[in-house]
Design a protein around this motif. Sequence first.
Motif, PDB file in Angstrom:
ATOM      1  N   ILE A 139       0.848  -1.193   0.000  1.00 19.62           N
ATOM      2  CA  ILE A 139       0.000   0.000   0.000  1.00 19.62           C
ATOM      3  C   ILE A 139       0.883   1.243   0.000  1.00 19.62           C
ATOM      4  O   ILE A 139       1.990   1.237   0.566  1.00 19.62           O
ATOM      5  CB  ILE A 139      -0.948   0.010   1.226  1.00 19.62           C
ATOM      6  CG1 ILE A 139      -2.041   1.068   1.052  1.00 19.62           C
ATOM      7  CG2 ILE A 139      -0.178   0.215   2.534  1.00 19.62           C
ATOM      8  CD1 ILE A 139      -3.189   0.915   2.036  1.00 19.62           C
ATOM      9  N   ASP A 140       0.407   2.301  -0.654  1.00 21.76           N
ATOM     10  CA  ASP A 140       1.139   3.557  -0.641  1.00 21.76           C
ATOM     11  C   ASP A 140       0.156   4.706  -0.506  1.00 21.76           C
ATOM     12  O   ASP A 140      -0.833   4.778  -1.245  1.00 21.76           O
ATOM     13  CB  ASP A 140       1.961   3.745  -1.919  1.00 21.76           C
ATOM     14  CG  ASP A 140       2.850   4.980  -1.842  1.00 21.76           C
ATOM     15  OD1 ASP A 140       3.599   5.107  -0.854  1.00 21.76           O
ATOM     16  OD2 ASP A 140       2.809   5.810  -2.757  1.00 21.76           O
ATOM     17  N   ARG A 184       0.773   3.860  -7.556  1.00 23.22           N
ATOM     18  CA  ARG A 184       0.667   2.478  -8.041  1.00 23.22           C
ATOM     19  C   ARG A 184       2.034   1.812  -8.086  1.00 23.22           C
ATOM     20  O   ARG A 184       2.186   0.643  -7.704  1.00 23.22           O
ATOM     21  CB  ARG A 184       0.010   2.453  -9.428  1.00 23.22           C
ATOM     22  CG  ARG A 184      -1.491   2.632  -9.405  1.00 23.22           C
ATOM     23  CD  ARG A 184      -2.087   2.451 -10.791  1.00 23.22           C
ATOM     24  NE  ARG A 184      -3.536   2.483 -10.737  1.00 23.22           N
ATOM     25  CZ  ARG A 184      -4.344   2.238 -11.778  1.00 23.22           C
ATOM     26  NH1 ARG A 184      -3.798   1.938 -12.960  1.00 23.22           N
ATOM     27  NH2 ARG A 184      -5.645   2.275 -11.645  1.00 23.22           N
ATOM     28  N   LYS A 185       3.035   2.534  -8.561  1.00 23.44           N
ATOM     29  CA  LYS A 185       4.378   1.946  -8.645  1.00 23.44           C
ATOM     30  C   LYS A 185       4.921   1.645  -7.254  1.00 23.44           C
ATOM     31  O   LYS A 185       5.509   0.584  -7.013  1.00 23.44           O
ATOM     32  CB  LYS A 185       5.320   2.874  -9.401  1.00 23.44           C
ATOM     33  CG  LYS A 185       4.971   2.996 -10.859  1.00 23.44           C
ATOM     34  CD  LYS A 185       6.106   3.502 -11.715  1.00 23.44           C
ATOM     35  CE  LYS A 185       5.641   3.516 -13.174  1.00 23.44           C
ATOM     36  NZ  LYS A 185       6.725   3.696 -14.127  1.00 23.44           N
ATOM     37  N   GLU A 186       4.716   2.572  -6.333  1.00 23.27           N
ATOM     38  CA  GLU A 186       5.163   2.352  -4.964  1.00 23.27           C
ATOM     39  C   GLU A 186       4.471   1.129  -4.367  1.00 23.27           C
ATOM     40  O   GLU A 186       5.096   0.315  -3.681  1.00 23.27           O
ATOM     41  CB  GLU A 186       4.873   3.589  -4.117  1.00 23.27           C
ATOM     42  CG  GLU A 186       5.814   4.737  -4.345  1.00 23.27           C
ATOM     43  CD  GLU A 186       7.062   4.641  -3.493  1.00 23.27           C
ATOM     44  OE1 GLU A 186       7.308   3.563  -2.922  1.00 23.27           O
ATOM     45  OE2 GLU A 186       7.795   5.630  -3.417  1.00 23.27           O
ATOM     46  N   ALA A 187       3.166   0.996  -4.600  1.00 28.81           N
ATOM     47  CA  ALA A 187       2.428  -0.141  -4.046  1.00 28.81           C
ATOM     48  C   ALA A 187       2.951  -1.458  -4.608  1.00 28.81           C
ATOM     49  O   ALA A 187       3.088  -2.451  -3.879  1.00 28.81           O
ATOM     50  CB  ALA A 187       0.934   0.011  -4.335  1.00 28.81           C
ATOM     51  N   ILE A 188       3.252  -1.492  -5.912  1.00 28.79           N
ATOM     52  CA  ILE A 188       3.807  -2.699  -6.520  1.00 28.79           C
ATOM     53  C   ILE A 188       5.151  -3.046  -5.897  1.00 28.79           C
ATOM     54  O   ILE A 188       5.408  -4.197  -5.505  1.00 28.79           O
ATOM     55  CB  ILE A 188       3.965  -2.518  -8.042  1.00 28.79           C
ATOM     56  CG1 ILE A 188       2.611  -2.562  -8.741  1.00 28.79           C
ATOM     57  CG2 ILE A 188       4.876  -3.601  -8.618  1.00 28.79           C
ATOM     58  CD1 ILE A 188       2.694  -2.299 -10.233  1.00 28.79           C
ATOM     59  N   LEU A 236      -3.358   0.489  -3.750  1.00 27.02           N
ATOM     60  CA  LEU A 236      -3.252  -0.818  -3.106  1.00 27.02           C
ATOM     61  C   LEU A 236      -2.883  -1.857  -4.153  1.00 27.02           C
ATOM     62  O   LEU A 236      -3.449  -1.880  -5.239  1.00 27.02           O
ATOM     63  CB  LEU A 236      -4.597  -1.177  -2.457  1.00 27.02           C
ATOM     64  CG  LEU A 236      -4.738  -2.538  -1.785  1.00 27.02           C
ATOM     65  CD1 LEU A 236      -3.806  -2.649  -0.582  1.00 27.02           C
ATOM     66  CD2 LEU A 236      -6.197  -2.751  -1.356  1.00 27.02           C
ATOM     67  N   ALA A 237      -1.920  -2.715  -3.811  1.00 30.93           N
ATOM     68  CA  ALA A 237      -1.544  -3.844  -4.664  1.00 30.93           C
ATOM     69  C   ALA A 237      -1.741  -5.120  -3.857  1.00 30.93           C
ATOM     70  O   ALA A 237      -1.226  -5.228  -2.743  1.00 30.93           O
ATOM     71  CB  ALA A 237      -0.088  -3.721  -5.115  1.00 30.93           C
ATOM     72  N   LEU A 238      -2.486  -6.063  -4.415  1.00 31.91           N
ATOM     73  CA  LEU A 238      -2.767  -7.296  -3.686  1.00 31.91           C
ATOM     74  C   LEU A 238      -2.981  -8.441  -4.651  1.00 31.91           C
ATOM     75  O   LEU A 238      -3.131  -8.244  -5.856  1.00 31.91           O
ATOM     76  CB  LEU A 238      -3.977  -7.130  -2.775  1.00 31.91           C
ATOM     77  CG  LEU A 238      -5.380  -7.029  -3.391  1.00 31.91           C
ATOM     78  CD1 LEU A 238      -6.431  -7.167  -2.290  1.00 31.91           C
ATOM     79  CD2 LEU A 238      -5.597  -5.719  -4.117  1.00 31.91           C
ATOM     80  N   SER A 239      -3.006  -9.643  -4.093  1.00 29.99           N
ATOM     81  CA  SER A 239      -3.184 -10.821  -4.925  1.00 29.99           C
ATOM     82  C   SER A 239      -4.550 -10.793  -5.608  1.00 29.99           C
ATOM     83  O   SER A 239      -5.560 -10.440  -4.983  1.00 29.99           O
ATOM     84  CB  SER A 239      -3.076 -12.087  -4.058  1.00 29.99           C
ATOM     85  OG  SER A 239      -3.488 -13.223  -4.788  1.00 29.99           O
TER      86      SER A 239
END
Length: 254
Positions: A139-140, A184-188, A236-239
């Motif tokens: 998350i960022d 988005r890049k930070e979250a990845i 947020l980046a998640l499965s």
Amino acid sequence: MNTSTNDPAGKQRPVRTVIEATSAALWQELRNACDDALAQGHAFVAILHGAEAWADARWLTDEDRQRAARFRQDSDRHNFMLGRNLVHYLVRPRGITTPCTFSLGPHGKPFLLDAPAYNLSHSGRWVACVVSRTEPVGIDVETFARLSDYRELLGVIAHPAERRSIEQAPMEHRLALFKRCWTRKEAILKATGKGLVDDLQAIDVCLEQDEPVFDRPASLRLMQLSMPQEEATIALALSPSVSGVVVMRVDASR
């Protein structure tokens, strides 16, 4: 190079549930909501705004206390403590009365053994924590308070496709697209545990898609979490296997 689709085969977009919480029983409300979300196979996101008064040093190790003392700004010290508090109350088993002992992944990403995956982010008076039983997760949150001219950063962070999307958008939408690109890049990178890398331009976060799903650098779905105020941008980046996301917002500044 990475690929994305609007939705992988057989997968539906995760359901989002947003809860507005009070600060009167902050930690209890957050923990109950987190446990309920994880029991349903969802991810849980806690977003705190103006919660400096809730920063509690009891859950800091001696090393954490020394680290906290080195922060020059009170806000940074509070955010650090609130991050430790969120991990203590949301990720650890209930009833533990000692500070956290963290393990580190191969790229230095902290985690707790035999506990759900989590990730933290803070900016300004905002602190966010995501918890999930399914990795990866990142998350960022960014206020971009110190951003002067986003155009100076495009050549450093933007994939050619991202740069085209931003530069071809109407003028009034370009800054918001840049903020989406950055978070988005930070979250990845936080989800994969790699942190900031030198090849940010190689990652295309598909700015024109609301919730892109990626095969590389990991199997990830990207989501933007909207806030009532426009001062913070949260990604947020998640499965992709996570079936839902429960978001609890606490504005203690009111």
